[in-house]
Write a protein that holds these residues in place. Structure first.
Motif, PDB file in Angstrom:
ATOM      1  N   GLN A  62       0.865  -1.218  -0.057  1.00 26.22           N
ATOM      2  CA  GLN A  62      -0.097  -0.140  -0.028  1.00 26.22           C
ATOM      3  C   GLN A  62       0.915   1.174   0.016  1.00 26.22           C
ATOM      4  O   GLN A  62       2.098   1.398   0.347  1.00 26.22           O
ATOM      5  N   PRO A  63       0.084   2.591  -0.516  1.00 25.20           N
ATOM      6  CA  PRO A  63       1.070   3.512  -0.586  1.00 25.20           C
ATOM      7  C   PRO A  63       1.493   4.193   0.724  1.00 25.20           C
ATOM      8  O   PRO A  63       2.730   4.639   0.850  1.00 25.20           O
ATOM      9  N   ALA A  64       1.043   3.772   1.857  1.00 29.77           N
ATOM     10  CA  ALA A  64       1.641   4.226   3.098  1.00 29.77           C
ATOM     11  C   ALA A  64       2.896   3.681   3.546  1.00 29.77           C
ATOM     12  O   ALA A  64       3.683   4.151   4.145  1.00 29.77           O
ATOM     13  N   LYS A  86       3.074   9.733  -7.525  1.00 31.54           N
ATOM     14  CA  LYS A  86       2.080   8.871  -7.987  1.00 31.54           C
ATOM     15  C   LYS A  86       2.293   8.950  -9.578  1.00 31.54           C
ATOM     16  O   LYS A  86       2.900   9.462 -10.174  1.00 31.54           O
ATOM     17  N   GLY A  90       0.927   3.383 -10.046  1.00 29.98           N
ATOM     18  CA  GLY A  90       1.058   3.181  -8.399  1.00 29.98           C
ATOM     19  C   GLY A  90       1.474   4.401  -8.141  1.00 29.98           C
ATOM     20  O   GLY A  90       1.528   5.456  -8.327  1.00 29.98           O
ATOM     21  N   THR A 107       4.595   0.565  -5.070  1.00 32.91           N
ATOM     22  CA  THR A 107       3.453  -0.221  -4.958  1.00 32.91           C
ATOM     23  C   THR A 107       2.509  -0.028  -6.096  1.00 32.91           C
ATOM     24  O   THR A 107       2.734   1.057  -6.703  1.00 32.91           O
ATOM     25  N   ALA A 109      -0.913  -0.466  -5.594  1.00 28.28           N
ATOM     26  CA  ALA A 109      -2.158   0.013  -4.857  1.00 28.28           C
ATOM     27  C   ALA A 109      -2.219   1.117  -4.901  1.00 28.28           C
ATOM     28  O   ALA A 109      -1.302   2.147  -4.873  1.00 28.28           O
ATOM     29  N   LYS A 110      -3.557   1.878  -5.139  1.00 31.15           N
ATOM     30  CA  LYS A 110      -3.647   3.092  -5.280  1.00 31.15           C
ATOM     31  C   LYS A 110      -4.328   3.472  -3.893  1.00 31.15           C
ATOM     32  O   LYS A 110      -4.219   4.759  -3.725  1.00 31.15           O
ATOM     33  N   LYS A 111      -4.765   2.711  -2.896  1.00 35.61           N
ATOM     34  CA  LYS A 111      -5.507   3.200  -1.803  1.00 35.61           C
ATOM     35  C   LYS A 111      -4.854   2.144  -0.704  1.00 35.61           C
ATOM     36  O   LYS A 111      -4.487   1.240  -0.843  1.00 35.61           O
ATOM     37  N   ASP A 112      -4.533   2.918   0.363  1.00 30.95           N
ATOM     38  CA  ASP A 112      -4.258   2.151   1.660  1.00 30.95           C
ATOM     39  C   ASP A 112      -5.482   1.360   2.148  1.00 30.95           C
ATOM     40  O   ASP A 112      -6.634   1.816   2.214  1.00 30.95           O
ATOM     41  N   THR A 113      -4.926   0.158   2.714  1.00 29.29           N
ATOM     42  CA  THR A 113      -6.069  -0.704   3.540  1.00 29.29           C
ATOM     43  C   THR A 113      -5.735  -0.907   4.913  1.00 29.29           C
ATOM     44  O   THR A 113      -6.399  -1.576   5.494  1.00 29.29           O
TER      45      THR A 113
END
Length: 211
Positions: A62-64, A86, A90, A107, A109-113
């Motif tokens: 994830q981005p975080a 960005k 990603g 990453t 991934a576009k969003k943090d989970t």
């Protein structure tokens, strides 16, 4: 040894990086990325200058985590080559460790989970090749299957390996890392696998963990 007689590569278990100050380099990787067993460091004063022809990547979920690892690396003494930003694929940033190795933190991934951590999914070593097709043939001759291949990029399938392997045109790899493509001397890296000791067409050394 001809590739037809070569030992098949099934797993890359670690990377050995050469450094003038191995203790400081090992401390950096522990502090910045929490890497202890996957990345090893040995003393070397082999001449090297400019781009060493490879990059290492930490692929994260994830981005975080990209930002957490990036900040941790900078705090531990890394130099920023490309800030976290960005892109179409990603999010990523590039730093250079004090020993000179270049690291891409990325990453898709576009969003943090979840909350930010320094956890990563896997490590990938990307080798700069002058002739990608020739290097691709060399490695497939040693048993590696191609997972993806397009243009000047090749990603090998290493499902049982903690470290992935890819090829990229040397100039394109340098551009993606934010550095000039020129470089001379030692690559200052050895890739450790179960495929024996050899040197590839671009001068990258392979060995075993026991060496």
């Amino acid at each position: 040894m001809n590739t037809t007689d070569a030992i098949t590569i099934t797993s890359i278990d670690s990377i050995t990086l050469d450094a003038a100050d191995p203790e400081a380099a090992a401390q950096f990787y522990a502090d910045a990325f929490g890497l202890i067993s996957q990345v090893r460091v040995r003393a070397s004063d082999a001449p090297t200058s400019g781009f060493r022809g490879f990059t290492m990547s930490l692929v994260v979920p994830q981005p975080a985590n990209v930002r957490a690892l990036f900040d941790s690396a900078v705090a531990a003494g890394a130099t920023v080559l490309k800030p976290v930003e960005k892109s179409l694929w990603g999010l990523g940033g590039v730093v250079q460790a004090p020993d000179g190795a270049i690291w891409n933190l990325a990453t898709s991934a576009k969003k943090d989970t979840g909350p930010a951590t320094r956890e990563f999914d896997h490590i990938v070593v990307l080798l700069g090749a002058e002739d990608v097709s020739a290097s691709k043939r060399f490695y497939t001759g040693r048993g590696l299957a191609v997972a993806k291949s397009f243009g000047s990029y090749v990603d090998f399938a290493t499902p049982s390996s903690p470290i992935g392997l890819g090829l990229y045109k040397r100039r394109a790899l340098a551009k993606s890392a934010g550095v000039a493509p020129e470089g001379t001397g030692s690559h200052r890296i050895r890739i450790n696998s179960d495929g024996g000791s050899f040197t590839d067409p671009d001068g990258f050394a392979w060995g075993t963990s026991s060496e």
